[in-house]
Design an enzyme around this catalytic site. Sequence first.
Site, short mmCIF file in Angstrom:
data_model
loop_
_atom_site.label_atom_id
_atom_site.label_comp_id
_atom_site.label_asym_id
_atom_site.label_seq_id
_atom_site.Cartn_x
_atom_site.Cartn_y
_atom_site.Cartn_z
N LYS A 1 0.85 -1.21 0.00
CA LYS A 1 0.00 0.00 0.00
C LYS A 1 0.88 1.25 0.00
O LYS A 1 0.66 2.18 -0.77
CB LYS A 1 -0.89 0.00 1.25
CG LYS A 1 -1.60 1.32 1.50
CD LYS A 1 -2.50 1.26 2.71
CE LYS A 1 -1.88 1.73 3.99
NZ LYS A 1 -1.70 3.16 4.18
N ASN A 2 1.88 1.26 0.88
CA ASN A 2 2.66 2.48 1.05
C ASN A 2 3.60 2.76 -0.13
O ASN A 2 4.12 3.86 -0.26
CB ASN A 2 3.45 2.44 2.37
CG ASN A 2 2.52 2.58 3.56
OD1 ASN A 2 1.36 2.96 3.40
ND2 ASN A 2 3.02 2.28 4.75
N CYS B 1 -5.70 7.50 9.48
CA CYS B 1 -5.92 6.93 10.81
C CYS B 1 -5.74 7.99 11.88
O CYS B 1 -4.91 8.89 11.76
CB CYS B 1 -4.91 5.82 11.07
SG CYS B 1 -5.27 4.31 10.18
N ARG C 1 -0.83 14.39 13.10
CA ARG C 1 -0.59 14.24 11.67
C ARG C 1 -0.45 15.58 10.93
O ARG C 1 -1.19 15.85 9.97
CB ARG C 1 -1.67 13.37 11.03
CG ARG C 1 -1.93 12.09 11.83
CD ARG C 1 -2.41 10.97 10.99
NE ARG C 1 -1.31 10.30 10.33
CZ ARG C 1 -1.42 9.14 9.70
NH1 ARG C 1 -2.55 8.53 9.65
NH2 ARG C 1 -0.38 8.61 9.10
C1 UD1 Z 1 4.47 7.37 9.02
C2 UD1 Z 1 5.55 6.36 9.22
C3 UD1 Z 1 5.38 5.32 8.17
C4 UD1 Z 1 3.98 4.72 8.32
C5 UD1 Z 1 2.89 5.79 8.33
C6 UD1 Z 1 1.52 5.27 8.73
C7 UD1 Z 1 7.83 6.73 9.97
C8 UD1 Z 1 9.01 7.60 9.91
N1 UD1 Z 1 6.82 7.05 9.17
O1 UD1 Z 1 4.57 7.88 7.69
O2 UD1 Z 1 6.37 4.32 8.30
O3 UD1 Z 1 3.71 3.83 7.28
O4 UD1 Z 1 3.22 6.78 9.27
O5 UD1 Z 1 1.55 4.72 9.96
O6 UD1 Z 1 7.83 5.75 10.67
N2 UD1 Z 1 5.44 15.10 10.97
C9 UD1 Z 1 5.45 16.46 11.22
N3 UD1 Z 1 5.23 17.29 10.15
C10 UD1 Z 1 5.01 16.83 8.88
C11 UD1 Z 1 5.00 15.44 8.67
C12 UD1 Z 1 5.22 14.60 9.74
O7 UD1 Z 1 5.65 16.91 12.33
O8 UD1 Z 1 4.82 17.64 7.97
C13 UD1 Z 1 5.67 14.16 12.10
C14 UD1 Z 1 4.41 13.38 12.44
O9 UD1 Z 1 3.59 14.05 13.37
C15 UD1 Z 1 4.97 12.10 12.99
C16 UD1 Z 1 6.29 11.91 12.24
O10 UD1 Z 1 6.62 13.20 11.71
O11 UD1 Z 1 5.26 12.24 14.36
C17 UD1 Z 1 6.19 10.85 11.12
O12 UD1 Z 1 5.48 11.37 10.09
P1 UD1 Z 1 5.65 10.88 8.58
O13 UD1 Z 1 6.81 9.97 8.41
O14 UD1 Z 1 5.54 12.06 7.72
O15 UD1 Z 1 4.31 10.13 8.45
P2 UD1 Z 1 3.87 9.26 7.30
O16 UD1 Z 1 4.45 9.68 6.02
O17 UD1 Z 1 2.39 9.15 7.42
#
Ligand code: UD1
Length: 426
Positions: free
Chosen positions: A22-23, A119, A124
């Site tokens: 998916k990712n 989720c 987020r």
């Molecule tokens: C993250 C996970 C990914 C997982 C997905 C869904 C990590 C590094 N990433 O990806 O493996 O598949 O969740 O569970 O493990 N953040 C900010 N500002 C931003 C973007 C992110 O502060 O603009 C913070 C988020 O609050 C969070 C962290 O960074 O604490 C991880 O975010 P990110 O890697 O961007 O999330 P996903 O891409 O959704």
Amino acid sequence: MDKFIIKGGCTLNGEVTISGSKNAALPILIATMLSSDDSIIGNIPNLDDVQNLKQLLMDFGIKILHFDKKNYFSHIINKEFCYSEPSNEVVKKFRASILMLGPLLAKIGKAKISLPGGCAIGKRPVNMHLDGLSMMGANIIIENDQIKAHVPNGRLSGARIKFRFPSVGATENIMMAACLADGTTILENAAQEPEIIELAQALNSMGSMIIGAGTRTIQIIGQKSLKGMRHIISPDRIEIGTFIAMATITGGNIFIKNVCLKTLQSIVINFQKIGCNFHVDQNGVRVNASKQIQNINIKTAPYPGFPTDMQAQIMSCLCVANGISYIQENVWENRFMHTLELTKMGADISTHGNLAIIKGKNKLTGSKVKASDLRASAGLIIAALSAEGTSEILHIHHLDRGYVTLENKLVQLGVDILRVNDSNIL
Ligand code: UD1
């Protein structure tokens, strides 16, 4: 709404085939927007998130034809690409919808898109996505929950961007945007996840010049235009990990077909520590877990650390471990919602901020529990497989965002599981 009824106490046995990731699939499908040519992508998982994304792509005039249903091959036709504002309702359904922002700004210099959903595992934010695109020359404002962005001179410019945290989504968004920017972009403290490498491979097959994907520093040399891509999506490493957890908790012996463990090192090491054995051959991986599960301490972290997307699944296994385990969740601030449901099944778990303390019990008891998010659903199913008696898992729509026909795969492995449509579920 659907629910699962699972009769616990089985031992998983047999062979399973893993679906496309998916990712990896979501950003790669979005990347096709960067070209005006057709693309062909194989092994696309048939998931709710993918269906929602297809609906958004169709709003932009992109046609998606499935010409090989067995291998989920799709022909993406971009000839009639036109500007559109993606439906707020659909954008809110999944987090990856924010990944359209970078490609839209790079391709047509403007975008209006709702803040994403997904989720409920934390705040987020998308500030790193927006800051990066602003540094490349985009003007961005947020008004009434909408991101409104445009590029004054029509083309983004290369920039040096250092992420505060190696965000997977921000790395993907900026990497895609940079492929059509003027000049070179350098991403520092970039995410190193296998899905970043796969996206870079797909983009490079379109004529992009991306160097260093999979390391902390990625260099992207912008191109004037890109051609269509040919790509086959890799098997889903989190689905592989989920089946490893299912074999572990049931003392099972399963063969996971056509996968390798290269991108699962932290998962394999930790499951080995708690009592699981792995035998790799050229056709796949045998997972054998006949021993008592041992306790362990785990900290989730960006790749190559232990994935946050496997935290709920290993926690369920640790509920029946020999001793006390500690799990520290370092990626999302609200990712312990499954713990309350696991306690309804008899688990002994307490949480203190981002730390969960799990005291292993001899057994869990079948119960009625509610899934709160995608991986929590998987965690509850894992617990139900080993529990004594029958469990009902409500709100299975969360699971359908990320696992292709999981119940069919489980039936093949000997599980007594039934999907029931229950209109009385709230
Ligand atoms: C993250 C996970 C990914 C997982 C997905 C869904 C990590 C590094 N990433 O990806 O493996 O598949 O969740 O569970 O493990 N953040 C900010 N500002 C931003 C973007 C992110 O502060 O603009 C913070 C988020 O609050 C969070 C962290 O960074 O604490 C991880 O975010 P990110 O890697 O961007 O999330 P996903 O891409 O959704």
